[in-house]
Write a protein that holds these residues in place. Sequence first.
Motif, PDB file in Angstrom:
ATOM      1  N   GLU A  32       5.258   3.632   2.938  1.00  0.00           N
ATOM      2  CA  GLU A  32       4.185   2.335   2.498  1.00  0.00           C
ATOM      3  C   GLU A  32       5.397   1.762   1.458  1.00  0.00           C
ATOM      4  N   ILE A  33       6.758   2.413   1.754  1.00  0.00           N
ATOM      5  CA  ILE A  33       7.620   1.983   0.710  1.00  0.00           C
ATOM      6  C   ILE A  33       8.302   0.895   1.622  1.00  0.00           C
ATOM      7  N   ARG A  81       7.403  -0.740   4.532  1.00  0.00           N
ATOM      8  CA  ARG A  81       6.315  -1.625   4.603  1.00  0.00           C
ATOM      9  C   ARG A  81       5.979  -2.405   3.832  1.00  0.00           C
ATOM     10  N   ARG A  82       5.814  -1.764   2.384  1.00  0.00           N
ATOM     11  CA  ARG A  82       6.700  -3.318   1.535  1.00  0.00           C
ATOM     12  C   ARG A  82       7.933  -3.854   1.512  1.00  0.00           C
ATOM     13  N   VAL A 113       7.538  -6.672   4.316  1.00  0.00           N
ATOM     14  CA  VAL A 113       6.578  -7.519   4.337  1.00  0.00           C
ATOM     15  C   VAL A 113       7.114  -8.718   2.992  1.00  0.00           C
ATOM     16  N   SER A 114       8.009  -7.603   2.050  1.00  0.00           N
ATOM     17  CA  SER A 114       9.219  -8.785   1.333  1.00  0.00           C
ATOM     18  C   SER A 114      10.139  -9.404   1.477  1.00  0.00           C
ATOM     19  N   ASP A 156       7.695  -8.197  -6.673  1.00  0.00           N
ATOM     20  CA  ASP A 156       7.705  -7.471  -5.849  1.00  0.00           C
ATOM     21  C   ASP A 156       8.383  -6.858  -5.120  1.00  0.00           C
ATOM     22  N   ASP A 171       9.165  -3.764  -8.567  1.00  0.00           N
ATOM     23  CA  ASP A 171       8.108  -3.106  -8.296  1.00  0.00           C
ATOM     24  C   ASP A 171       8.089  -2.116  -6.675  1.00  0.00           C
ATOM     25  N   ILE A 172       9.286  -2.645  -5.775  1.00  0.00           N
ATOM     26  CA  ILE A 172       9.765  -1.849  -4.930  1.00  0.00           C
ATOM     27  C   ILE A 172      10.022  -1.148  -5.497  1.00  0.00           C
ATOM     28  N   ASP A 212       9.614   1.689  -7.418  1.00  0.00           N
ATOM     29  CA  ASP A 212       8.843   2.643  -6.766  1.00  0.00           C
ATOM     30  C   ASP A 212       9.603   3.559  -5.373  1.00  0.00           C
TER      31      ASP A 212
END
Length: 109
Positions: free
Chosen positions: A21-22, A24-25, A28-29, A60, A63-64, A67
């Motif tokens: 998930e990280i 992927r994020r 995207v970022s 964003d 947040d990443i 995480d």
Amino acid sequence: MQVLEAELDKVFTFQKVKSGEIVRRIKVSQKEVEDVIKLLDSREEVQRPTENDFEMLEEDLSDIIADVHDLAKFTQLNYSGFQKIIKKHDVSVFLFVLFLDGVQNWAAR
């Protein structure tokens, strides 16, 4: 011992899912940052990025980072916990400790 292995599998699966998930994020970022850079380089004043665009990117990315930090803490705590449980067992599980050391080295990459 089977219960311990099952718990280790759960931790590994959770870590693998969260890592995915990280990643992927992050992708995207990265695309969003590249889009904002393109807008900055653009000659058109109408499409210039706003202060809000930068704040959203910053949020964003923060947040990443949080995480990633949380997942690292989770990994370290579970590693330490498994290590303590194993130390309470007899010498026959010594090979399992070596396996955990390999997992930690793999996770640190």
